[in-house]
Design a protein around this motif. Structure first.
Motif, mmCIF file in Angstrom:
data_model
loop_
_atom_site.group_PDB
_atom_site.id
_atom_site.type_symbol
_atom_site.label_atom_id
_atom_site.label_comp_id
_atom_site.label_asym_id
_atom_site.label_seq_id
_atom_site.Cartn_x
_atom_site.Cartn_y
_atom_site.Cartn_z
ATOM 1 N N THR A 181 -15.785 -11.911 18.019
ATOM 2 C CA THR A 181 -14.482 -12.558 17.841
ATOM 3 C C THR A 181 -14.547 -14.060 18.081
ATOM 4 O O THR A 181 -13.643 -14.789 17.675
ATOM 5 N N ALA A 182 -15.618 -14.513 18.752
ATOM 6 C CA ALA A 182 -15.782 -15.952 18.984
ATOM 7 C C ALA A 182 -16.399 -16.671 17.784
ATOM 8 O O ALA A 182 -16.439 -17.911 17.760
ATOM 9 N N LEU A 183 -16.885 -15.928 16.788
ATOM 10 C CA LEU A 183 -17.515 -16.550 15.625
ATOM 11 C C LEU A 183 -16.481 -17.329 14.800
ATOM 12 O O LEU A 183 -15.360 -16.845 14.595
ATOM 13 N N PRO A 184 -16.863 -18.498 14.293
ATOM 14 C CA PRO A 184 -15.952 -19.259 13.409
ATOM 15 C C PRO A 184 -16.028 -18.697 11.991
ATOM 16 O O PRO A 184 -16.551 -19.328 11.076
ATOM 17 N N ILE A 185 -15.486 -17.503 11.794
ATOM 18 C CA ILE A 185 -15.677 -16.755 10.553
ATOM 19 C C ILE A 185 -15.252 -17.559 9.327
ATOM 20 O O ILE A 185 -15.945 -17.590 8.308
ATOM 21 N N ALA A 186 -14.127 -18.225 9.408
ATOM 22 C CA ALA A 186 -13.589 -18.932 8.244
ATOM 23 C C ALA A 186 -14.465 -20.093 7.799
ATOM 24 O O ALA A 186 -14.384 -20.520 6.641
ATOM 25 N N SER A 187 -15.328 -20.604 8.693
ATOM 26 C CA SER A 187 -16.154 -21.765 8.339
ATOM 27 C C SER A 187 -17.603 -21.398 8.029
ATOM 28 O O SER A 187 -18.405 -22.275 7.711
ATOM 29 N N LEU A 188 -17.952 -20.106 8.106
ATOM 30 C CA LEU A 188 -19.327 -19.677 7.851
ATOM 31 C C LEU A 188 -19.463 -19.093 6.454
ATOM 32 O O LEU A 188 -18.597 -18.343 6.009
ATOM 33 N N ASP A 189 -20.572 -19.419 5.764
ATOM 34 C CA ASP A 189 -20.837 -18.729 4.511
ATOM 35 C C ASP A 189 -21.366 -17.333 4.828
ATOM 36 O O ASP A 189 -21.677 -17.018 5.974
ATOM 37 N N ARG A 190 -21.453 -16.495 3.819
ATOM 38 C CA ARG A 190 -21.797 -15.093 4.039
ATOM 39 C C ARG A 190 -23.167 -14.928 4.706
ATOM 40 O O ARG A 190 -23.338 -14.097 5.594
ATOM 41 N N MET A 191 -24.154 -15.693 4.280
ATOM 42 C CA MET A 191 -25.494 -15.539 4.847
ATOM 43 C C MET A 191 -25.528 -15.927 6.314
ATOM 44 O O MET A 191 -26.178 -15.265 7.134
ATOM 45 N N SER A 192 -24.820 -16.994 6.672
ATOM 46 C CA SER A 192 -24.762 -17.414 8.075
ATOM 47 C C SER A 192 -24.036 -16.373 8.908
ATOM 48 O O SER A 192 -24.419 -16.086 10.042
ATOM 49 N N LEU A 193 -22.983 -15.801 8.335
ATOM 50 C CA LEU A 193 -22.217 -14.776 9.036
ATOM 51 C C LEU A 193 -23.057 -13.520 9.244
ATOM 52 O O LEU A 193 -23.027 -12.902 10.316
ATOM 53 N N GLN A 194 -23.815 -13.142 8.208
ATOM 54 C CA GLN A 194 -24.688 -11.976 8.338
ATOM 55 C C GLN A 194 -25.725 -12.185 9.439
ATOM 56 O O GLN A 194 -25.993 -11.291 10.252
ATOM 57 N N LYS A 195 -26.317 -13.348 9.474
ATOM 58 C CA LYS A 195 -27.307 -13.653 10.506
ATOM 59 C C LYS A 195 -26.678 -13.589 11.889
ATOM 60 O O LYS A 195 -27.282 -13.073 12.845
ATOM 61 N N ALA A 196 -25.452 -14.065 12.005
ATOM 62 C CA ALA A 196 -24.772 -14.078 13.305
ATOM 63 C C ALA A 196 -24.488 -12.667 13.802
ATOM 64 O O ALA A 196 -24.704 -12.364 14.976
ATOM 65 N N VAL A 197 -24.015 -11.778 12.926
ATOM 66 C CA VAL A 197 -23.704 -10.425 13.387
ATOM 67 C C VAL A 197 -24.978 -9.629 13.662
ATOM 68 O O VAL A 197 -24.991 -8.735 14.522
ATOM 69 N N ASP A 198 -26.063 -9.949 12.963
ATOM 70 C CA ASP A 198 -27.347 -9.320 13.278
ATOM 71 C C ASP A 198 -27.834 -9.759 14.659
ATOM 72 O O ASP A 198 -28.374 -8.955 15.429
ATOM 73 N N GLN A 199 -27.652 -11.029 14.973
ATOM 74 C CA GLN A 199 -28.084 -11.537 16.282
ATOM 75 C C GLN A 199 -27.281 -10.915 17.417
ATOM 76 O O GLN A 199 -27.804 -10.702 18.512
ATOM 77 N N ILE A 200 -26.025 -10.609 17.171
ATOM 78 C CA ILE A 200 -25.195 -9.979 18.203
ATOM 79 C C ILE A 200 -25.789 -8.638 18.624
ATOM 80 O O ILE A 200 -25.674 -8.233 19.780
ATOM 81 N N ALA A 201 -26.444 -7.949 17.687
ATOM 82 C CA ALA A 201 -27.074 -6.660 18.020
ATOM 83 C C ALA A 201 -28.136 -6.788 19.104
ATOM 84 O O ALA A 201 -28.459 -5.826 19.800
#
Length: 275
Positions: free
Chosen positions: A249-269
């Motif tokens: 929920t702390a991710l700046p979702i609206a400012s991330l492109d899809r690839m950056s967002l995918q990398k971020a949620v993978d790192q959360i794991a």
């Protein structure tokens, strides 16, 4: 380079080798024991060994020995290199021709995002995740959960934890993932599996190709011992998911492109179970 790419594509041209590759992609960034792969795909160990050997020779999969267990994971750098080659060389870098629509679209900026959490029984971990996300950021997210083989009722230890944490449990229920595949189902922006068995299974192909990740963790339902020891296992699962959801929920979702967002949620794991 072209020789490497040709070998990788040839290797993935075999249906069962492709099935092994796809399962490991669903489990990324996990390392998966060979025995679990064989069981999930119903492949004889000797046959699986040959498939894994071919995938490793192609550079698509890595092998690690953890104690006495051989475990396998995707070699993501090689996978990215392969897709980069296909896009930049074969497609000449033209997103209008080759890039799937979800990758070509702009960052997600809708007022509220739909998130689905999946596990096998939908009685504890995915229920925890649904309840936590609603409480943490219900103004920004619609949270749902489902199971591939849902139980008839929620686990009583899970309900005790949720009550103790101040969650409203009145709307929580165990349901089959197929509930969310019909024409009236919400369009999901994110889909997370929170147990290994669910990630090993072929889930529906979600319309719109939501961002997905595997946030697997041990099943507290399998805990043994006294009630206090079982309760501790459920508390641990709740804490691990609460940590991951706070990071999400702390991710700046609206400012991330899809690839950056995918990398971020993978790192959360890979985040620790406690903040």
């Amino acid at each position: 380079m072209e020789t490497d790419i040709s070998i990788r594509l040839t290797t993935l041209g075999h249906p069962q080798r492709l099935a092994v590759f796809r399962l490991l992609m669903r489990r990324y960034p996990d390392r998966v024991p060979a025995g679990e792969l064989a069981q999930a795909l119903d492949i004889k160990p000797s046959t699986l060994s040959a498939y894994l050997s071919a995938l490793m020779q192609a550079g698509l999969v890595t092998q690690d020995r953890i104690a006495t267990s051989l475990q396998y994971s995707i070699a993501m750098a090689a996978v990215n290199q392969t897709f980069d080659y296909l896009f930049n060389d074969c497609c000449r870098g033209r997103p209008d021709l080759c890039a799937p629509a979800p990758f070509a679209r702009s960052p997600m900026t809708q007022p509220k995002y739909n998130v689905l959490f999946i596990c096998t029984g939908n009685s504890a971990r995915s229920i925890f995740a649904e309840a936590i996300l609603r409480k943490e950021a219900g103004d920004r997210f619609n949270a749902y959960s489902a199971g591939t083989l849902p139980r008839s009722e929620l686990n009583p230890f899970a309900l005790d934890v949720l009550r103790a944490k101040g969650h409203d449990i009145s709307d929580l229920s165990s349901k089959n993932v197929n509930v969310f595949t019909g024409p009236d189902a919400p369009a999901f922006d994110f889909v997370f599996t929170v147990c290994n068995q669910a990630a090993n299974e072929e889930c529906p192909a979600w319309s719109g190709q939501p961002v997905s990740a595997h946030w697997g963790m041990p099943d507290p339902v399998k805990a043994t011992g006294t009630d206090a020891e079982k309760s501790l296992a459920f508390q641990g699962a709740y804490g691990a998911l609460a940590n991951r959801i706070k990071l999400f929920t702390a991710l700046p979702i609206a400012s991330l492109d899809r690839m950056s967002l995918q990398k971020a949620v993978d790192q959360i794991a890979q985040s620790p179970s406690e903040i």
